[in-house]
Design an enzyme around this catalytic site. Structure first.
Site, short mmCIF file in Angstrom:
data_model
loop_
_atom_site.label_atom_id
_atom_site.label_comp_id
_atom_site.label_asym_id
_atom_site.label_seq_id
_atom_site.Cartn_x
_atom_site.Cartn_y
_atom_site.Cartn_z
N GLY A 26 -41.31 16.27 -48.52
CA GLY A 26 -42.64 15.68 -48.41
C GLY A 26 -43.04 15.49 -46.95
N ASN A 27 -44.27 15.07 -46.74
CA ASN A 27 -44.74 14.80 -45.40
C ASN A 27 -45.96 13.90 -45.44
OD1 ASN A 27 -46.65 17.24 -45.94
ND2 ASN A 27 -44.62 18.18 -45.77
N GLY A 44 -37.99 17.65 -41.26
CA GLY A 44 -36.58 17.56 -41.63
C GLY A 44 -35.82 16.37 -41.10
N GLU A 74 -45.76 21.72 -42.78
CA GLU A 74 -47.07 21.78 -43.44
C GLU A 74 -48.19 21.28 -42.53
OE1 GLU A 74 -47.10 23.49 -45.87
OE2 GLU A 74 -45.27 23.23 -47.03
N HIS A 93 -48.02 14.41 -48.94
CA HIS A 93 -47.48 15.48 -49.78
C HIS A 93 -46.20 14.97 -50.40
CE1 HIS A 93 -45.60 18.99 -51.27
NE2 HIS A 93 -44.87 19.25 -50.20
N HIS A 95 -43.36 14.75 -54.10
CA HIS A 95 -42.69 15.56 -55.13
C HIS A 95 -42.46 14.72 -56.39
CE1 HIS A 95 -41.75 17.74 -51.38
NE2 HIS A 95 -41.78 18.80 -52.13
N HIS A 157 -44.09 23.27 -56.44
CA HIS A 157 -43.74 22.61 -55.18
C HIS A 157 -43.92 21.11 -55.24
CE1 HIS A 157 -44.01 22.99 -50.48
NE2 HIS A 157 -43.41 21.88 -50.85
#
Length: 215
Positions: A26-27, A44, A74, A93, A95, A157
């Protein structure tokens, strides 16, 4: 003065705490509406170990203002969203399990709950598949969001949710996942949802904009 870097760090930790991402997935980004600068989570790195020095600051064209870290892969997706949706100042973003399941099936999530109709703006569409970090994914995300939707699904995704600030983006994320859960139960029961009429959706959205809550 608001500490945008701290907001990004706290949002990353919140994604972990709410179970809508794991590890370094995610971000998160926020845009300062005064300067136009965008604050990005680094690529990361564990959210709980981040310091303000790890947050990267860029302009809308991607040129760097501050930070030495490599930003989220992203980055272009986030910047493309801000360029196309100037009313939004936060993008997450995530998941989430149920929403991501629908993305893996390539299916959209309709506005089948009152809460979804009120805040998500439009059908939550799933993009065509594109590789993570690619320009194609950024383009597909902007296309799926359109002019009104506050969320979309990235094929196989995860989810992307927008807001005027991070609190609204997280609220939209919660509503999206709740809607996906209800939709999955309806499908598991072999049923079909009865759509809310466009007129009632429009009424609820106007009500939330103009009358709901403390003004």
């Amino acid at each position: 003065m608001r500490n945008r870097k701290r907001e990004v760090i706290d949002a990353g930790i919140r994604m972990l705490s709410e179970g809508i991402t794991i590890g370094t997935w995610g971000n998160v980004t926020v845009r300062d509406p005064e300067t136009g600068y965008v604050y990005l989570s680094p690529s990361g790195m564990p959210y709980r170990s981040l310091t303000e020095d790890d947050i990267v600051v860029v302009r809308l064209d991607g040129s760097r203002v501050e930070g030495e870290r490599k930003p989220t892969i992203e980055t272009e997706m986030h910047l493309a969203i801000y360029r196309s949706r100037p009313e939004c100042n936060a993008v997450i973003h995530t998941h989430p399990v149920y929403s991501t399941a629908f993305s893996c099936m390539g299916e959209d999530i309709p506005l089948l709950l009152d809460e979804a109709a009120q805040v998500l703006g439009d059908v939550v569409r799933t993009t065509k598949y594109a590789l993570p970090g690619s320009q194609e994914l950024a383009d597909e995300c902007v296309k799926a969001l359109g002019e009104r939707s506050m969320a979309c699904l990235l094929k196989s995704h995860g989810a992307v949710c927008l807001g005027r600030d991070l609190e609204q983006a997280f609220g939209n994320s919660t509503v999206l996942e709740a809607t996906a859960k209800v939709y999955s139960v309806i499908r598991a029961m072999g049923g079909q949802f009865d759509p809310i009429s466009p007129e009632n959706i429009a009424f609820m959205q106007e009500f939330v904009r103009t009358k709901y809550g403390q003004r």
